[in-house]
Design an enzyme around this catalytic site. Structure first.
Site, short mmCIF file in Angstrom:
data_model
loop_
_atom_site.label_atom_id
_atom_site.label_comp_id
_atom_site.label_asym_id
_atom_site.label_seq_id
_atom_site.Cartn_x
_atom_site.Cartn_y
_atom_site.Cartn_z
N HIS A 269 56.97 6.42 26.13
CA HIS A 269 58.40 6.53 26.88
C HIS A 269 59.39 6.15 26.83
CE1 HIS A 269 59.05 8.56 30.98
NE2 HIS A 269 60.20 7.69 30.47
N GLU A 270 59.85 5.21 26.28
CA GLU A 270 60.77 4.46 26.43
C GLU A 270 62.12 4.76 24.63
OE1 GLU A 270 62.61 3.72 29.22
OE2 GLU A 270 60.35 3.56 30.10
N HIS A 273 63.79 7.49 24.87
CA HIS A 273 64.56 7.90 25.55
C HIS A 273 65.54 7.37 24.46
CE1 HIS A 273 64.53 8.32 29.63
NE2 HIS A 273 63.36 7.64 30.02
N GLU A 299 64.84 12.50 30.09
CA GLU A 299 63.71 11.96 30.81
C GLU A 299 63.08 13.43 30.05
OE1 GLU A 299 63.11 9.51 32.55
OE2 GLU A 299 60.96 10.25 33.14
ZN ZN Z 1 62.14 7.48 31.86
#
Ligand code: ZN
Length: 506
Positions: A269-270, A273, A299
């Site tokens: 997830h990160e 980003h 996101e």
């Molecule tokens: Zn996030």
């Protein structure tokens, strides 16, 4: 003789870049605060950050900036709103006007009330005592309504607050898409739950040594394209991604030795980003064409890599044998299919941050509807706990026994982050629509993932999304990339495509 528009534009850019430099230092101090800083340093760190934040705000509301923007308004540089110069002039002006409309007294009062609000929230959650938090949340909503009135809005006060996180989005549009999503998502979730099939979750609760988790997580982040020469990974309790310079993107995660998904999907997830940050054009760092579009678009990049890629069977066709090498004791006797099913466990739960990919959006829709109702004056803050329980009962079929696991679980309202929640689900919606388009453009993404080839997807995202910075608004970007406006359909199709076969639904 007046300076030429080009000369004025250069001055404007120099000023804005210097302000961005101050903000990047602030971000770096924030990163340090959450990862490295000794506890006793907190008070002075708050002073440092407040000082820099005031400095940056002063520069972003400086009358000279306004004068330059006026000079440039009708210049040829501003003519094409999607060009780097046009986007810079438009976005700097948007920010300037918005900030100038906010009375200093209101900004200071909000800062103070939100600091106290977060302290009160921490206590209230610990003691399961909504009553003690109520005066704070009432005051925060009151001030946020004042903020909306000061800034102005198209249809309703919520528009002004949403704009801080998802610039130029309209509440009515977001509400429309979310309502359509809910209408079809609720029966889908019910069907998955009623199917009677359940994955073996025990697989994920075996022992996964932290060192091996770190190695494996970094291996996956590197494989999808995260550049560790321009970024790093640290440990924090609440994972995040901080961009602290054009070649400095820092992500964090946390490890649970007895629950594999926490760190691994957190890292994906990160890193998602981070891929966006690392893909923004460095020559425009600090200027709108080098800045992310919105929280929702940010996101979308994390969710795309975490869910559409990271929880797909194709991804694990490539990575599962590597996982078995890293974790021979935990995964030696596990099949690819059982593992894939386990990381796609859908079941209604009370806590948003622990929710699965399908039910997650219902948690968000509930919060969006409640905060919008309070802001409209249709729901009293005192009635939030009851309204919360009622919505969980109707939409998810479960009810929190305590407010600590209900209305008090998120920090957002106590921190004045009203209008923030919908960006999480917008991210899922954008991600699914982008992924569907990438799938069509690349002639099928899954075969690439199964071979461990992630570069084609990354370049697709780089070219169409990352490289454009803020030259397009979120809605314009979705239309430009996918040829149609945002819809709830791609996300629903993506969820059905994955979950119906797993749960044996025809
Ligand atoms: Zn996030």
């Amino acid at each position: 003789m007046n300076p030429s528009p080009a000369a004025v534009y250069d001055q404007l850019c120099n000023e804005v870049r210097q302000t961005a430099m101050i903000e990047s230092i602030q971000e770096l101090l924030g990163w340090d605060e959450r990862t490295m800083m000794p506890a006793a340093a907190g008070e002075y760190r708050a002073e440092q950050i407040t000082y820099l934040s005031g400095l940056a705000h002063g520069r972003r509301t400086d009358a000279q900036l306004g004068a330059w923007l006026d000079e440039l308004a009708d210049s040829p540089l501003a003519a094409d709103p999607h060009s780097p110069a046009g986007a810079t002039i438009r976005e700097v002006r948007r920010d300037y006007e918005k900030r100038c409309k906010l009375p200093r007294s209101l900004v200071e009062e909000l800062t103070r009330v939100c600091v106290l609000g977060q302290q009160a929230w921490t206590e209230a959650r610990r003691n399961d005592d909504f009553a003690s938090f109520l005066p704070h949340v009432e005051r925060i909503f009151q001030l946020k309504r004042q903020q909306a009135e000061a800034v102005g809005y198209a249809d309703e006060p919520y528009d002004a607050l949403l704009d801080d996180f998802e610039p130029q989005a309209r509440t009515a549009d977001v509400a429309g898409v979310l309502a359509q999503l809910r209408e079809q998502l609720t029966p889908l979730v019910a069907a998955l739950v009623d199917s009677g099939r359940k994955p073996n979750r025990e697989i994920l609760r075996r022992r996964y040594p932290v060192a091996a988790q770190e190695t494996f997580g970094k291996q996956a982040a590197t494989a999808i394209g995260f550049d560790f020469q321009r970024g790093r990974l640290n440990v924090t309790h609440h994972p995040f991604c901080a961009g602290t310079g054009p070649h400095d993107c820092r992500i964090t995660t946390r490890y649970d030795e007895h629950f594999f998904p926490t760190a691994f999907f957190g890292i994906l997830h990160e890193a998602g980003h981070g891929l966006y940050d690392q893909g923004l054009p460095t020559e425009f760092y600090g200027l709108p064409p080098g800045t992310f579009v919105s929280l929702g678009i940010h996101e979308s990049q994390s969710r795309l890599w975490e869910n559409a890629v990271g929880r797909s069977r194709a991804f694990w066709q490539h990575f599962f044998p590597l996982a078995q090498q890293q974790f021979p004791d935990a995964l030696g006797d596990v099949s690819l299919d059982d593992f894939h099913f386990a990381v796609n466990d859908v079941r209604p739960s009370l806590i948003r941050v622990e929710a699965d990919e399908a039910t997650y959006n219902l948690h968000i829709i509930i919060r969006f509807e409640l905060e919008r109702a309070v802001l409209r004056g249709e729901l009293a803050a005192a009635d939030l706990p009851g309204a919360w329980r009622e919505k969980y009962r109707v939409d998810l079929g479960i009810e929190p026994p305590h407010d600590a696991d209900g209305v008090l679980q998120d920090i957002h309202w106590s921190a004045g982050l009203i209008g923030y929640f919908p960006t999480y689900t917008l991210g899922n919606l954008y991600a699914a629509q982008f992924f569907q388009q990438a799938d069509a453009d690349l002639g099928g993404v899954e075969p690439l993932l199964a071979r461990g080839e992630f570069a084609p997807l990354l370049y697709w995202l780089r070219e169409r999304i990352h490289a454009r910075g803020q030259c397009f608004s979120a809605a314009e970007l979705v239309a430009a990339v996918t040829g149609r406006p945002l819809s709830h359909q791609p996300l629903l199709e993506q969820l059905r495509h994955k979950f119906e076969p797993l749960y044996g639904i025809e």
